[in-house]
Design a protein around this motif. Structure first.
Motif, PDB file in Angstrom:
ATOM      1  N   THR A  60      10.050   1.805   9.100  1.00 23.20           N
ATOM      2  CA  THR A  60       8.755   2.411   8.815  1.00 23.20           C
ATOM      3  C   THR A  60       7.666   1.358   8.927  1.00 23.20           C
ATOM      4  OG1 THR A  60       8.986   1.947   6.457  1.00 23.20           O
ATOM      5  CG2 THR A  60       9.752   4.096   7.221  1.00 23.20           C
ATOM      6  N   SER A  61       6.442   1.809   9.098  1.00 29.06           N
ATOM      7  CA  SER A  61       5.320   0.867   9.109  1.00 29.06           C
ATOM      8  C   SER A  61       5.168   0.259   7.727  1.00 29.06           C
ATOM      9  CB  SER A  61       4.022   1.580   9.491  1.00 29.06           C
ATOM     10  OG  SER A  61       4.070   2.000  10.829  1.00 29.06           O
ATOM     11  N   LEU A  62       4.767  -0.988   7.690  1.00 30.34           N
ATOM     12  CA  LEU A  62       4.492  -1.673   6.429  1.00 30.34           C
ATOM     13  C   LEU A  62       2.987  -1.790   6.288  1.00 30.34           C
ATOM     14  CD1 LEU A  62       7.175  -4.475   6.701  1.00 30.34           C
ATOM     15  CD2 LEU A  62       7.353  -2.257   5.566  1.00 30.34           C
ATOM     16  N   ALA A  63       2.482  -1.636   5.068  1.00 31.40           N
ATOM     17  CA  ALA A  63       1.040  -1.657   4.839  1.00 31.40           C
ATOM     18  C   ALA A  63       0.726  -2.420   3.561  1.00 31.40           C
ATOM     19  CB  ALA A  63       0.500  -0.234   4.746  1.00 31.40           C
ATOM     20  N   TYR A  64      -0.321  -3.236   3.626  1.00 37.15           N
ATOM     21  CA  TYR A  64      -0.754  -4.034   2.481  1.00 37.15           C
ATOM     22  C   TYR A  64      -2.254  -3.882   2.299  1.00 37.15           C
ATOM     23  CZ  TYR A  64       3.816  -6.184   2.813  1.00 37.15           C
ATOM     24  OH  TYR A  64       5.180  -6.384   2.846  1.00 37.15           O
ATOM     25  N   LYS A  65      -2.692  -3.872   1.048  1.00 37.49           N
ATOM     26  CA  LYS A  65      -4.117  -3.873   0.715  1.00 37.49           C
ATOM     27  C   LYS A  65      -4.490  -5.307   0.326  1.00 37.49           C
ATOM     28  CE  LYS A  65      -4.567   0.885  -0.725  1.00 37.49           C
ATOM     29  NZ  LYS A  65      -5.521   1.344   0.244  1.00 37.49           N
ATOM     30  N   ALA A 103       0.810  -1.220   0.000  1.00 39.29           N
ATOM     31  CA  ALA A 103       0.000   0.000   0.000  1.00 39.29           C
ATOM     32  C   ALA A 103       0.841   1.266   0.000  1.00 39.29           C
ATOM     33  CB  ALA A 103      -0.936  -0.009   1.207  1.00 39.29           C
ATOM     34  N   THR A 104       2.145   1.139   0.229  1.00 39.95           N
ATOM     35  CA  THR A 104       3.023   2.306   0.222  1.00 39.95           C
ATOM     36  C   THR A 104       4.308   1.950  -0.527  1.00 39.95           C
ATOM     37  OG1 THR A 104       4.248   1.743   2.234  1.00 39.95           O
ATOM     38  CG2 THR A 104       2.191   2.982   2.525  1.00 39.95           C
ATOM     39  N   GLY A 105       5.045   2.967  -0.924  1.00 37.62           N
ATOM     40  CA  GLY A 105       6.313   2.755  -1.610  1.00 37.62           C
ATOM     41  C   GLY A 105       7.372   2.139  -0.716  1.00 37.62           C
ATOM     42  N   GLU A 111      -7.099  -3.650   4.944  1.00 35.59           N
ATOM     43  CA  GLU A 111      -5.719  -3.184   5.087  1.00 35.59           C
ATOM     44  C   GLU A 111      -5.084  -3.949   6.238  1.00 35.59           C
ATOM     45  OE1 GLU A 111      -8.191  -0.518   5.315  1.00 35.59           O
ATOM     46  OE2 GLU A 111      -8.116  -0.468   3.132  1.00 35.59           O
ATOM     47  N   PHE A 112      -3.825  -4.325   6.026  1.00 32.83           N
ATOM     48  CA  PHE A 112      -3.011  -4.956   7.060  1.00 32.83           C
ATOM     49  C   PHE A 112      -1.792  -4.071   7.251  1.00 32.83           C
ATOM     50  CE2 PHE A 112       0.796  -7.452   7.927  1.00 32.83           C
ATOM     51  CZ  PHE A 112       0.439  -8.151   9.051  1.00 32.83           C
ATOM     52  N   THR A 113      -1.510  -3.657   8.482  1.00 26.21           N
ATOM     53  CA  THR A 113      -0.336  -2.833   8.735  1.00 26.21           C
ATOM     54  C   THR A 113       0.465  -3.415   9.893  1.00 26.21           C
ATOM     55  OG1 THR A 113      -1.552  -1.342  10.203  1.00 26.21           O
ATOM     56  CG2 THR A 113      -1.381  -0.685   7.901  1.00 26.21           C
ATOM     57  N   MET A 114       1.771  -3.170   9.845  1.00 28.84           N
ATOM     58  CA  MET A 114       2.654  -3.629  10.904  1.00 28.84           C
ATOM     59  C   MET A 114       3.621  -2.518  11.281  1.00 28.84           C
ATOM     60  SD  MET A 114       5.399  -6.749  11.073  1.00 28.84           S
ATOM     61  CE  MET A 114       6.650  -5.922  10.118  1.00 28.84           C
ATOM     62  N   ALA A 115       3.744  -2.295  12.582  1.00 30.77           N
ATOM     63  CA  ALA A 115       4.733  -1.355  13.115  1.00 30.77           C
ATOM     64  C   ALA A 115       5.590  -2.123  14.116  1.00 30.77           C
ATOM     65  CB  ALA A 115       4.050  -0.181  13.803  1.00 30.77           C
ATOM     66  N   VAL A 116       6.885  -1.828  14.132  1.00 31.97           N
ATOM     67  CA  VAL A 116       7.827  -2.527  14.997  1.00 31.97           C
ATOM     68  C   VAL A 116       8.562  -1.510  15.861  1.00 31.97           C
ATOM     69  CG1 VAL A 116       9.843  -4.047  15.044  1.00 31.97           C
ATOM     70  CG2 VAL A 116       8.105  -4.336  13.267  1.00 31.97           C
ATOM     71  N   PHE A 117       8.753  -1.880  17.120  1.00 33.62           N
ATOM     72  CA  PHE A 117       9.441  -1.017  18.071  1.00 33.62           C
ATOM     73  C   PHE A 117      10.563  -1.786  18.754  1.00 33.62           C
ATOM     74  CE2 PHE A 117       5.257   0.635  17.453  1.00 33.62           C
ATOM     75  CZ  PHE A 117       5.438   2.007  17.410  1.00 33.62           C
ATOM     76  N   ASN A 118      11.681  -1.100  18.960  1.00 29.27           N
ATOM     77  CA  ASN A 118      12.778  -1.678  19.721  1.00 29.27           C
ATOM     78  C   ASN A 118      12.381  -1.751  21.191  1.00 29.27           C
ATOM     79  OD1 ASN A 118      14.830  -1.987  17.660  1.00 29.27           O
ATOM     80  ND2 ASN A 118      14.930   0.241  17.607  1.00 29.27           N
ATOM     81  N   VAL A 119      12.899  -2.755  21.878  1.00 28.72           N
ATOM     82  CA  VAL A 119      12.639  -2.915  23.302  1.00 28.72           C
ATOM     83  C   VAL A 119      13.991  -2.858  24.011  1.00 28.72           C
ATOM     84  CG1 VAL A 119      11.758  -4.518  25.050  1.00 28.72           C
ATOM     85  CG2 VAL A 119      10.595  -4.313  22.850  1.00 28.72           C
ATOM     86  N   PRO A 120      14.167  -2.164  25.094  1.00 32.40           N
ATOM     87  CA  PRO A 120      13.134  -1.567  25.941  1.00 32.40           C
ATOM     88  C   PRO A 120      12.848  -0.098  25.643  1.00 32.40           C
ATOM     89  CG  PRO A 120      15.195  -1.531  27.138  1.00 32.40           C
ATOM     90  CD  PRO A 120      15.473  -2.164  25.784  1.00 32.40           C
ATOM     91  N   SER A 121      13.478   0.482  24.629  1.00 31.82           N
ATOM     92  CA  SER A 121      13.322   1.922  24.381  1.00 31.82           C
ATOM     93  C   SER A 121      11.968   2.293  23.776  1.00 31.82           C
ATOM     94  CB  SER A 121      14.424   2.416  23.447  1.00 31.82           C
ATOM     95  OG  SER A 121      14.240   1.886  22.133  1.00 31.82           O
TER      96      SER A 121
END
Length: 145
Positions: free
Chosen positions: A127-132, A54-56, A111-121
């Motif tokens: 960037t978020s990934l997005a799919y239609k 869904a995004t470049g 829409e399916f989106t995924m965001a990832v965060f480092n732990v513990p910070s």
């Protein structure tokens, strides 16, 4: 970025619940909504190879997996939303937290989106990934008979 995407999706779906066996296919938005609102368990199978980036910043992938829907929300425009989040590790062995969001519209589009965060910070990783996707094309829903 491709390395991170492959790693994250591989980890994401390695332990995900997969709908199979003696299940009833829910082939429309109405069937999914009815099953959820009447308290039936619903599983969703994801095949991102059938979805469109869904995004470049989102690369194509052949990743597949699934989850059981634990909680959901239906918004005023009729959109069905549910999410999953879990801690895991990346290929470098560092802990991360993944947030997965699913939004299904009454017309069956999704829409399916995924965001990832480092732990513990909790700093965002990439960037978020997005799919239609759509029901029957990238997303399949099942409920036990």
């Amino acid at each position: 970025m491709k390395h991170i995407v492959a790693t994250l999706f591989g980890i994401l779906f390695a332990t995900a619940a997969n709908a199979a066996g003696d299940s009833h296919v829910l082939a429309s938005f109405h069937e999914v909504e009815l099953a959820l609102t009447t308290g039936k368990p619903v599983n969703v199978r994801v095949d991102l190879g059938l979805c469109t980036p869904a995004t470049g910043d989102t690369p194509p992938t052949k990743t597949r997996g699934g989850i059981s829907i634990d909680g959901y929300r239906i918004t005023s425009d009729g959109t069905l939303a549910f999410a999953d989040q879990h801690f895991t590790i990346d290929r470098d062995g560092k802990p991360i937290l993944q947030f997965l969001r699913y939004r299904i519209r009454p017309d069956g589009g999704a829409e399916f989106t995924m965001a990832v965060f480092n732990v513990p910070s909790y700093e965002r990783k990439g960037t978020s990934l997005a799919y239609k996707c759509s029901i029957g094309r990238g997303l399949s829903f099942f409920s036990p008979r």
